[in-house]
Design a protein around this motif. Structure first.
Motif, PDB file in Angstrom:
ATOM      1  N   ARG A   1      -5.742   4.347  -4.520  1.00  0.00           N
ATOM      2  CA  ARG A   1      -6.080   3.173  -3.715  1.00  0.00           C
ATOM      3  C   ARG A   1      -7.096   3.569  -2.660  1.00  0.00           C
ATOM      4  NH1 ARG A   1      -4.969   1.143   1.211  1.00  0.00           N
ATOM      5  NH2 ARG A   1      -3.566   2.889   1.666  1.00  0.00           N
TER       6      ARG A   1
ATOM      7  N   ASP B   1       0.495   4.043  -2.870  1.00  0.00           N
ATOM      8  CA  ASP B   1       0.081   5.390  -2.482  1.00  0.00           C
ATOM      9  C   ASP B   1       1.093   6.454  -2.897  1.00  0.00           C
ATOM     10  OD1 ASP B   1      -2.118   4.207  -1.372  1.00  0.00           O
ATOM     11  OD2 ASP B   1      -1.478   4.429   0.714  1.00  0.00           O
TER      12      ASP B   1
ATOM     13  N   TYR C   1       0.824  -1.208   0.000  1.00  0.00           N
ATOM     14  CA  TYR C   1       0.000   0.000   0.000  1.00  0.00           C
ATOM     15  C   TYR C   1       0.858   1.257   0.000  1.00  0.00           C
ATOM     16  CZ  TYR C   1      -4.087  -2.920   0.989  1.00  0.00           C
ATOM     17  OH  TYR C   1      -5.090  -3.841   0.903  1.00  0.00           O
TER      18      TYR C   1
END
Length: 221
Positions: A52, A28, A24
């Motif tokens: 996301r 990001d 993530y």
């Protein structure tokens, strides 16, 4: 998360993780991703902006483009994001490399069918790339339902993925210890340049003072 047949690394497995937080963080920070899929004419890889939201990726493109028309039908896709953190220089040319962080996701994408939901999703993509662009004084106009009719958004669950990170120095061999070439690594960072107004804006409006520490614009590494 554990590995699958498609995400298991065959080379340098010590560089690979299946940590969701690591994946993530890369997604990001990345400004864009590449989507690979198979067509009747062979494999195709297309870059696009994304954002996301939880365990989902939002991918946008033209409603009439090959990427959307093909992947919306449920064909398997592979989405990758790569951040280049530097260049790794060794004493031998064969040991030069790059410092990078990457994530690879496998799955099937689903189109956002409702036009109002799609317009809102497009706004979230813009706001993700440039936080503050659609809020406050001097905000840009948000996408309309009409505009959503010719722009598509796909959602891709982040379920089957792997993360690969390369850092450190070159793996030089003892036979090259006497080579008088500088070795080490050169960090690379992404920073915004001076905003350039279009012809209509000219000097009538002041360029937005977006936070320069926004992670998509600068890597503090």
């Amino acid at each position: 998360m554990s590995s699958t047949a498609r995400t298991t690394a065959e080379r340098y497995p010590e560089r690979v993780t299946y940590d969701r937080d690591d994946a993530y963080a890369i997604l990001d920070e990345a400004l864009h991703v590449h989507i690979g899929f198979h067509t009747e004419d062979g494999p195709v890889v297309i870059p696009t902006l994304h954002t996301r939201e939880g365990d989902q990726l939002l991918l946008h493109g033209s409603a009439h483009g090959r990427f959307i028309n093909t992947t919306a039908g449920g064909v398997p896709v592979c989405v990758t994001a790569t951040l280049i953190d530097g260049l790794i220089l060794g004493r031998a040319a064969s040991h030069h490399s790059a410092a990078y962080r990457s994530v690879m996701i496998f799955g099937r994408a689903t189109p956002v069918e409702d036009e109002a939901d799609r317009a809102e999703a497009l706004a979230r993509v813009v706001e993700s790339v440039i936080p503050g662009r659609l809020t406050g004084a001097g905000a840009a106009r948000r996408p309309s339902v009409e505009e959503a009719r010719y722009t598509a958004v796909l959602t891709l669950p982040i379920e089957e993925f792997s993360v690969k990170v390369r850092a450190g120095f070159a793996r030089d061999e003892p036979k090259d210890d006497a080579v008088r070439a500088w070795a080490g690594w050169i960090p690379l960072t992404t920073t915004p340049g001076t905003p350039v107004p279009d012809t209509l804006t000219g000097d009538r409006l002041t360029a937005p003072a977006y936070d320069p520490s926004v992670h998509r614009f600068r890597q503090d590494r």
